[in-house]
Design a protein around this motif. Structure first.
Motif, PDB file in Angstrom:
ATOM      1  N   GLN A  14      -2.498   3.074 -12.453  1.00 43.40           N
ATOM      2  CA  GLN A  14      -1.986   4.284 -11.825  1.00 43.40           C
ATOM      3  C   GLN A  14      -1.886   4.133 -10.308  1.00 43.40           C
ATOM      4  OE1 GLN A  14      -3.156   7.916 -13.872  1.00 43.40           O
ATOM      5  NE2 GLN A  14      -4.317   6.678 -15.299  1.00 43.40           N
ATOM      6  N   THR A  15      -2.837   3.397  -9.737  1.00 43.73           N
ATOM      7  CA  THR A  15      -2.792   3.173  -8.294  1.00 43.73           C
ATOM      8  C   THR A  15      -1.511   2.452  -7.892  1.00 43.73           C
ATOM      9  OG1 THR A  15      -5.169   2.923  -8.338  1.00 43.73           O
ATOM     10  CG2 THR A  15      -4.029   2.152  -6.367  1.00 43.73           C
ATOM     11  N   TRP A  16      -1.208   1.376  -8.600  1.00 43.30           N
ATOM     12  CA  TRP A  16      -0.041   0.595  -8.205  1.00 43.30           C
ATOM     13  C   TRP A  16       1.248   1.370  -8.390  1.00 43.30           C
ATOM     14  CZ3 TRP A  16      -0.081  -2.862  -4.777  1.00 43.30           C
ATOM     15  CH2 TRP A  16      -1.213  -3.667  -4.601  1.00 43.30           C
ATOM     16  N   TYR A  17       1.306   2.187  -9.420  1.00 47.94           N
ATOM     17  CA  TYR A  17       2.546   2.940  -9.637  1.00 47.94           C
ATOM     18  C   TYR A  17       2.835   3.815  -8.423  1.00 47.94           C
ATOM     19  CZ  TYR A  17       6.410   5.063 -12.008  1.00 47.94           C
ATOM     20  OH  TYR A  17       7.684   5.438 -12.330  1.00 47.94           O
ATOM     21  N   LEU A  18       1.784   4.470  -7.930  1.00 46.02           N
ATOM     22  CA  LEU A  18       1.970   5.340  -6.766  1.00 46.02           C
ATOM     23  C   LEU A  18       2.375   4.534  -5.531  1.00 46.02           C
ATOM     24  CD1 LEU A  18      -1.006   7.810  -7.289  1.00 46.02           C
ATOM     25  CD2 LEU A  18       1.448   8.228  -7.619  1.00 46.02           C
ATOM     26  N   ARG A  19       1.766   3.360  -5.373  1.00 46.50           N
ATOM     27  CA  ARG A  19       2.100   2.555  -4.200  1.00 46.50           C
ATOM     28  C   ARG A  19       3.547   2.066  -4.236  1.00 46.50           C
ATOM     29  NH1 ARG A  19      -3.154  -1.290  -3.569  1.00 46.50           N
ATOM     30  NH2 ARG A  19      -4.689   0.380  -3.537  1.00 46.50           N
ATOM     31  N   TRP A  20       3.983   1.652  -5.390  1.00 48.24           N
ATOM     32  CA  TRP A  20       5.388   1.204  -5.507  1.00 48.24           C
ATOM     33  C   TRP A  20       6.318   2.337  -5.132  1.00 48.24           C
ATOM     34  CZ3 TRP A  20       4.187  -0.610 -11.124  1.00 48.24           C
ATOM     35  CH2 TRP A  20       3.614  -1.885 -11.108  1.00 48.24           C
ATOM     36  N   GLU A  21       5.976   3.504  -5.689  1.00 45.93           N
ATOM     37  CA  GLU A  21       6.854   4.631  -5.480  1.00 45.93           C
ATOM     38  C   GLU A  21       6.871   5.029  -4.002  1.00 45.93           C
ATOM     39  OE1 GLU A  21       5.942   8.073  -7.892  1.00 45.93           O
ATOM     40  OE2 GLU A  21       8.055   8.649  -7.921  1.00 45.93           O
ATOM     41  N   GLU A  22       5.684   5.055  -3.398  1.00 49.56           N
ATOM     42  CA  GLU A  22       5.618   5.394  -1.972  1.00 49.56           C
ATOM     43  C   GLU A  22       6.401   4.414  -1.125  1.00 49.56           C
ATOM     44  OE1 GLU A  22       1.497   5.648  -0.886  1.00 49.56           O
ATOM     45  OE2 GLU A  22       1.209   7.363  -2.241  1.00 49.56           O
ATOM     46  N   ALA A  23       6.379   3.157  -1.543  1.00 53.83           N
ATOM     47  CA  ALA A  23       7.084   2.134  -0.764  1.00 53.83           C
ATOM     48  C   ALA A  23       8.590   2.173  -1.013  1.00 53.83           C
ATOM     49  CB  ALA A  23       6.537   0.754  -1.120  1.00 53.83           C
ATOM     50  N   GLY A  24       9.022   3.062  -1.884  1.00 55.79           N
ATOM     51  CA  GLY A  24      10.460   3.223  -2.111  1.00 55.79           C
ATOM     52  C   GLY A  24      11.083   2.095  -2.914  1.00 55.79           C
ATOM     53  N   LEU A  25      10.269   1.419  -3.735  1.00 52.55           N
ATOM     54  CA  LEU A  25      10.789   0.245  -4.449  1.00 52.55           C
ATOM     55  C   LEU A  25      11.654   0.597  -5.654  1.00 52.55           C
ATOM     56  CD1 LEU A  25       7.684  -2.111  -4.396  1.00 52.55           C
ATOM     57  CD2 LEU A  25       9.620  -2.011  -2.824  1.00 52.55           C
ATOM     58  N   PHE A  26      11.706   1.877  -6.000  1.00 50.14           N
ATOM     59  CA  PHE A  26      12.456   2.236  -7.213  1.00 50.14           C
ATOM     60  C   PHE A  26      13.935   2.510  -6.924  1.00 50.14           C
ATOM     61  CE2 PHE A  26       8.309   4.200  -9.128  1.00 50.14           C
ATOM     62  CZ  PHE A  26       7.779   2.925  -9.224  1.00 50.14           C
ATOM     63  N   HIS A  27      14.289   2.475  -5.638  1.00 53.79           N
ATOM     64  CA  HIS A  27      15.696   2.700  -5.308  1.00 53.79           C
ATOM     65  C   HIS A  27      16.416   1.376  -5.142  1.00 53.79           C
ATOM     66  CE1 HIS A  27      13.962   6.548  -4.443  1.00 53.79           C
ATOM     67  NE2 HIS A  27      13.337   6.108  -3.377  1.00 53.79           N
TER      68      HIS A  27
END
Length: 866
Positions: A14-27
């Motif tokens: 769960q930690t990493w999912y939030l970090r990826w998302e915060e870093a904008g990697l899903f765009h």
RNA sequence: GGGCGGUUAGCUCAGUUGGUAGAGCACUACAAUGACACUGUAGGGGUCACAGGUUCAAGUCCUGUACCGCCCACCA
């Protein structure tokens, strides 16, 4: 740097999912990179995650992560489908629970309630995707009833309407009496049940005898308008044209001649009920017969049924049969397997019913889709589905697109005072278009598949001419979907995309396997055979679940889900975790490439890594995910852990020699984590974050795919080192057969032959202090392989009988092998016709076997003498 | 009725262009060795559903059969 000895998935994931998302990697990233696009199949808002979803969307996440690593700008666009029928029934039930009903509250209030529900509970699945680690671009989340989406649907409908593709027609459709709507053919299932075939006598009006007909639905006789026989049927020669008296009703109906009846079946005479049977409807059309409708929207008998009006169809059946019998019209009842049609959603028996509906004609559009497939613009994986797809398109009926529901896209047809229908964007637009006063809008809504058919381009902004996404990301690269909606959805998207955007909506269609239970049954909530993915994630983590499913995914039709396999997957995670711990605790600060001195075993591992990379890349590229998973598993567990790490331990403990194995381990681990990341994103990201690599990517997720120099490929080192391993393994086996405990170091062992520089490695891996050249004095256990004789000296306490047994078994095995080889080589045709290299190989094998056999026999003699 | 997939170790499955069968789990024996017992080492276990055919050689190619599963189809 200190890692726990057991991997705890839940916190890490769960930690990493939030970090990826915060870093904008899903765009998707900016310009300059090739794009890779998937618009995910939108799950129904009524659904919750099942194993099939977990697999389907994990495949897409895998592809996205892989493509991102190989330099693509990746867009995976998520969303959900309003799911007309399913949502309508959910809200129906809700209202009933609240003591109301849809009819009571009316359309407007019903829709309000539906939207309320949608906002409260319509995002369950979407949230579950996050827990699985799916890197979807949430900023582009779409819903098939979004305002923009509505515009796309309107445009398509109006254009098709104006082109005459959409038309109003009176047809026999599949009527679901529970949902009170029409459903399309592909939303129904065919089943066979044990039923009855009723033979009924229809007398001639003039009293000159009768005709016996057979029927499985006797109640429909109330709406009979004729009896048909085949023109060639001799039994009815001269009778065609006469008038029959319909029993119970007393109506006069004609005996007609038509090609439809099969003279072989029953009596050869068929009662004709045009409003309640598609075939009868055809007959009715050909003969200009009336078409009375006997059933209402709840499948109750209408006024047409006279005395039976108001009865449910099954109750009416009983009464009709009883009355026929009483009045002497019933000839006989036979047991008969009858085919029935069941609604996929309601599970209720579907009634064919004549009604007015909207249709989209399909022939022209189907041709477009077939052309795209035959031109190779759309490819199916596995390719067997291509033929199925085409055959279906070839015999396509027109598509009934109207549904008698409220939840969905309302048919944008408005009626003028004079009854003329106009398709328009709005009431006002309709008035403008027609120049007349509009009196009402059509009540029906569109089939859900009508709107989901636009998914790949409506989600990217079509028809807005300024939509950048459409230009950047259409056509999408792949559609990952299940076999059951190839026709329902894939075909529609192909047709609509080609017709409106002028390009295929996706280049590949990957049809993934159905997830079954362990014993091969369908997973189903109602049968209680479903396994909730969220429970599994709770137990073993999302990565382990993903590995379980993905490692069984290739070109297979189905996979069996077993909880035991998730334990294996969890164990694999733990192995990765612990091996990584080992690597990390053996690294020193001075890990630089300065004094790298590659030994054969280093070259061996790097060569294996190189080969693994190629296999994994090709497997991902071709959707053969299980092959990638197997290659990674083997590389990591068997090659890196079981051999390389064990071999490297010696050098790692010595400051003089540790740099090289440190470098090799770090390099291999990094490459492995990268390649594994698309399958198990969280654990690989977590470990990567601990790796002391200079200039590493801020996330493994955004790191590049490993580029391994050609110099890593080294067939000679592979062969040489694997020969050492084989010899070490053989020494271990000898130890075991002499009851020497594994791992207990023995002082010495002997060899005769050439170890090719592998002495020290072999000794350490077979737990021998010194490996000496020559043969020992006294009792020993011996074997021969790879041209080397190996001897382990034995103490007095050895079990002679056991050794004898081992030697005898070896002898038997060699004898059989020898016999086989010489039989082949003695066959002149083999020697003559087989490829020379095969013959040569067999000759060498025979020589080797003969040699080893001689040695085994020698040892047998010695043992027996001793 | 038509079509597609499957049948390989006790279980779940791999098996490249035909060259004489592999993995994981389970099972048996052994092992507290400084990454890991969610582990390690060794071992046992298969007429590749059946019957024909092609071939020097068939799990692999061809024909047929049986069983399991899926899809399609208007027989009252």
């Amino acid at each position: 740097m200190a890692l726990e000895s057991r991997y705890d998935a839940s916190g890490v994931e769960q930690t990493w999912y939030l970090r990826w998302e915060e870093a904008g990697l899903f765009h998707p990233e900016g310009q300059g990179k090739p794009t890779y696009t998937i618009t995910i199949p939108p799950p129904n808002i009524t659904g919750s995650l099942h194993m099939g979803h977990a697999l389907c969307y994990s495949i897409q996440d895998l592809l996205g992560r892989y493509k991102r690593m190989t330099g693509h700008s990746v867009l995976i666009l998520p969303g959900s489908d309003h799911a007309g029928i399913a949502t309508q029934s959910v809200v129906d039930k809700l209202l009933r629970k609240e003591g109301a009903s849809a009819a009571q509250v009316g359309r407007e209030r019903f829709l309000e309630r539906a939207w309320e529900w949608r906002h409260e509970s319509g995002n369950t699945i979407i949230n579950q995707f996050r827990r699985l680690g799916h890197a979807f671009d949430w900023s582009r989340l779409r819903f098939t009833l979004d305002e923009d989406y509505v515009q796309a649907v309107l445009k398509v409908f109006i254009e098709w309407f104006d082109r005459g593709i959409i038309y109003r027609g009176k047809r026999v459709v599949n009527w679901d009496p529970v949902l009170k709507t029409s459903v399309s053919d592909i939303e129904t299932e065919r089943k066979t049940i044990n039923g009855k075939l009723y033979y009924v006598r229809y007398p001639f009006a003039d009293g000159s005898g009768d005709v016996v007909i057979a029927t499985t639905r006797p109640e429909t006789m109330l709406a009979d308008v004729a009896v048909a026989v085949h023109p060639s049927d001799e039994r009815y020669k001269g009778l065609v044209g006469k008038t029959l008296l319909l029993p119970l009703v007393g109506r006069e109906i004609p005996l007609i001649s038509d090609v439809y009846p099969d003279p072989e079946f029953g009596s050869g005479a068929v009662k004709i009920t045009p409003a309640h049977d598609p075939n009868d409807y055809q007959v009715g059309m050909r003969h200009g017969l009336p078409m009375p409708v006997l059933l209402d929207e709840s499948a109750k008998i209408t006024a047409e049924g006279g005395a039976y009006a108001g009865l449910d169809r099954l109750e009416a059946r009983k009464r009709v049969v009883a009355d026929l019998e009483e009045q002497g019209f019933l000839v006989e009842i036979r047991d008969h397997e009858i085919p029935i049609i069941v609604g996929e959603r309601s599970g209720e028996v579907i009634e064919p019913l004549l009604s007015e509906q909207w249709f989209a004609s399909q022939a022209e559009l189907a041709a477009l889709a077939m052309q795209a497939v035959s031109d190779g613009k759309i490819k199916f994986v596995p390719d067997r589905y291509e033929r199925i797809f085409n055959e279906w398109l070839e015999n396509l009926h027109d598509w009934c697109i109207s549904r008698q529901l409220w939840w969905g896209h309302r048919v944008p047809v408005y009626y003028c005072e004079d009854g003329t229908p106009v398709a328009a964007l709005s009431w006002a637009d309709a008035e403008q278009k027609s120049g007349q006063t509009i009196v009402r809008q059509d009540d029906d809504v569109l089939d859900t598949w009508f709107s989901s058919g636009l998914w790949p381009f409506a989600t990217l902004g079509w028809p807005n001419p300024e939509a950048e996404d459409l230009g950047n990301f259409y056509p999408t690269d792949v559609l990952v979907t299940s076999r059951e909606i190839i026709f329902l959805w894939v075909a529609r998207m192909a047709m609509m995309g080609l017709d409106f955007v002028g390009e295929v909506p996706f280049r590949d269609v990957y049809i993934y396997a159905t997830v079954l239970t362990e014993d091969g049954k369908r997973m189903s909530k109602s049968l209680g055979t479903g396994v909730d993915p969220m429970d599994i994630i709770e137990k073993v983590g999302a990565d382990a679940l993903r590995y379980t499913l993905l490692s069984q995914t290739g070109y297979n039709q189905d996979i069996r889900y077993s909880e035991r396999r998730t334990e294996d997957a969890r164990n694999f995670c733990n192995k990765i975790w612990n091996a990584s711990r080992f690597v990390l605790m053996n690294l020193t600060d001075t890990i630089v490439g300065a004094n790298i001195d590659l030994q054969p075993e280093d070259r061996w591992l790097l060569s294996r890594l190189h080969a693994t990379e190629r296999v994994v890349r090709e497997a991902y590229d071709s959707y053969n995910i299980q092959e990638a998973a197997a290659a990674l598993y083997r590389f990591f567990w068997s090659e890196m852990c079981d051999w390389y790490i064990e071999v490297a331990k010696r050098r790692l403990q010595d400051e003089e020699t540790q740099a090289t194995p440190q470098w090799v381990l770090l390099k291999s681990l990094e490459a492995f984590l990268t390649m594994m990341h698309p399958i198990m994103p969280h654990i690989t990201e977590e470990i990567y974050s601990h790796l002391p690599i200079k200039d590493k990517a801020s996330f493994l997720m955004s790191a590049p795919w490993p580029e391994l120099p050609l110099s890593f490929e080294d067939a000679d080192s592979e062969a040489r080192v694997e020969r050492w391993f084989a010899i070490a393994r053989s020494l271990r086996a000898q130890r075991a057969s002499a009851d020497i405990e594994p791992g207990r170091t023995i002082a010495e062992a002997f060899f005769e032959g050439d170890l090719d520089g592998g002495d020290a490695l072999i000794a350490s891996q077979s737990w021998v202090t010194e490996l000496k050249q020559g043969a020992p004095e006294g009792a020993c256990i011996s074997t021969t392989l790879e041209g080397v004789d190996l001897h382990i000296p034995l103490g007095a306490s050895v079990d002679q009988a056991k050794l004898l047994d081992k030697l005898q078994r070896e002898e038997a095995k060699l004898l059989a092998e020898q016999a086989g080889l010489s039989a082949r080589l003695n066959n002149p045709q083999f020697v003559e016709r087989a490829k020379p290299e095969i013959v040569e190989r067999e000759r060498a094998a025979l020589e080797d076997v003969t040699d080893r056999l001689a040695k085994v026999r020698e040892r047998l003699v010695t043992l027996q003498a001793g």
